[in-house]
Design a protein around this motif. Structure first.
Motif, short mmCIF file in Angstrom:
data_model
loop_
_atom_site.label_atom_id
_atom_site.label_comp_id
_atom_site.label_asym_id
_atom_site.label_seq_id
_atom_site.Cartn_x
_atom_site.Cartn_y
_atom_site.Cartn_z
N UNK A 295 -42.77 22.51 9.13
CA UNK A 295 -42.50 21.09 9.31
C UNK A 295 -41.30 20.67 8.46
N UNK A 296 -40.29 20.16 9.13
CA UNK A 296 -39.06 19.75 8.45
C UNK A 296 -39.34 18.72 7.36
N UNK A 297 -40.09 17.67 7.71
CA UNK A 297 -40.32 16.57 6.78
C UNK A 297 -40.90 17.00 5.45
N UNK A 298 -41.93 17.81 5.50
CA UNK A 298 -42.59 18.25 4.27
C UNK A 298 -41.62 18.98 3.35
N UNK B 281 -37.99 18.60 -1.55
CA UNK B 281 -36.74 18.97 -2.23
C UNK B 281 -35.95 17.75 -2.71
N UNK B 282 -36.53 16.54 -2.57
CA UNK B 282 -35.87 15.36 -3.12
C UNK B 282 -35.22 14.43 -2.13
N UNK B 283 -35.44 14.64 -0.84
CA UNK B 283 -34.87 13.74 0.17
C UNK B 283 -35.44 12.34 -0.04
N UNK B 284 -34.55 11.32 0.00
CA UNK B 284 -34.95 9.93 -0.23
C UNK B 284 -34.98 9.18 1.09
N UNK C 287 -38.43 12.61 15.57
CA UNK C 287 -39.47 11.69 15.10
C UNK C 287 -39.38 11.51 13.58
N UNK C 288 -39.19 12.62 12.87
CA UNK C 288 -39.05 12.53 11.42
C UNK C 288 -37.85 11.68 11.05
N UNK C 289 -36.73 11.89 11.71
CA UNK C 289 -35.51 11.15 11.38
C UNK C 289 -35.71 9.64 11.58
#
Length: 284
Positions: free
Chosen positions: A147-150, A155-158, A184-186
């Motif tokens: 899963x991209x989002x997790x 890793x610090x994505x805001x 969907x995550x974006x």
């Protein structure tokens, strides 16, 4: 495939400044030295191979080089509009974090890619820069199983920042469900004014029903080399596709449009492929 795309950038970058469509001084570090040595010592053979692939996939190489330029220009445009975060999905051997002025010190860059490709890239970055850049975070993700989002958030994505997502040469190689999960995550995890930019092939090329010889050749070649296409969008449907997934301000860029933008003067007779489109949209 990552090395092949880097080779396109090397080839274009070696042209005179007034002739080249894109410029990447670091791409050469990602191409096998033996490949470069062979090309240098066998110019006629190299020319024959280039002409063969041009007959097989007319204009595709030029479209790939125009894609580099368009994506570069879009990053620069976004910087001028207050970009705060850049996420490069399927980063491969992308060097924008190092060569586009204004990113270092101002924008956090996340490079997301398959662990195998990324580990090679990190090794090469350390080799020719001496160390990794402080403003770049590497996020290993297998789009088909993880899963991209997790991984990105860990890793610090805001989620609150104005972000640009680049998907260069990616969506056509991942399954439709992985494309939907990524989009969907974006939409759900980006600050106001964030944007997405990607390229795509028509659905007919992906499923093998494309009537053009060039389309059939691209489809069959990628099957033969073990990198079959998995996702495409029906021609004329990209706006509907993205609006249904929560995006707005959709812009579809055709081959005719990017040919007009970049191929003038000495380059006016260079063909581009009508099968490769670019698209960008925003999240309100």
């Amino acid at each position: 495939m990552a090395e092949l795309i880097a080779l396109h950038r090397v080839s274009e970058s070696r042209k005179p400044e007034g002739e080249r469509i894109c410029y990447d001084p670091y791409a050469v570090y990602f191409v096998d030295p033996e490949t470069l040595a062979f090309a240098a010592s066998n110019p006629e053979k190299t020319k024959e191979m280039s002409e063969y692939y041009e007959r097989l996939f007319p204009g595709l190489g030029n479209s790939i080089r125009a894609r580099v330029r368009y994506f570069d220009d879009f990053v620069k445009f976004s910087l001028n509009k207050g970009l705060e975060q850049l996420v490069i999905l399927g980063a491969g051997y992308d060097t924008r974090a190092y060569r586009i002025e204004g990113l270092k010190g101002k924008v956090r860059v996340f490079e997301v890619d398959h662990p195998d490709t990324q580990s090679v890239k990190i090794e090469k970055i350390r080799e020719f820069f001496g160390s990794l850049a402080d403003h770049v975070t590497y996020v290993p993700v297998d789009f088909e199983t993880e899963t991209l989002g997790e991984r990105l958030v860990a890793q610090g994505y805001d989620r609150s920042l104005k972000t640009l997502f680049l998907l260069e040469g990616l969506v056509m190689y991942i399954p439709p469900e992985a494309v939907d999960e990524t989009l969907s995550f974006i939409v759900q995890n980006s600050g106001k004014g964030s944007a997405i930019l990607f390229d795509y092939y028509p659905e007919s090329l992906v499923d093998g029903s494309c009537e053009s010889e060039a389309g059939k050749n691209i489809h069959n070649y990628l099957v033969q080399v073990g990198e079959p296409l998995k996702f495409g969008i029906k021609e004329g449907m990209v706006e509907t596709f993205l609006v249904e997934r929560g995006f707005s301000g959709v812009k579809n860029v055709t081959a005719e449009e990017y040919k007009k933008m970049y191929f003038h003067g000495i380059n006016k007779d260079r063909k581009v492929s009508s099968l490769l489109f670019f698209a960008h949209a925003v999240i309100e």
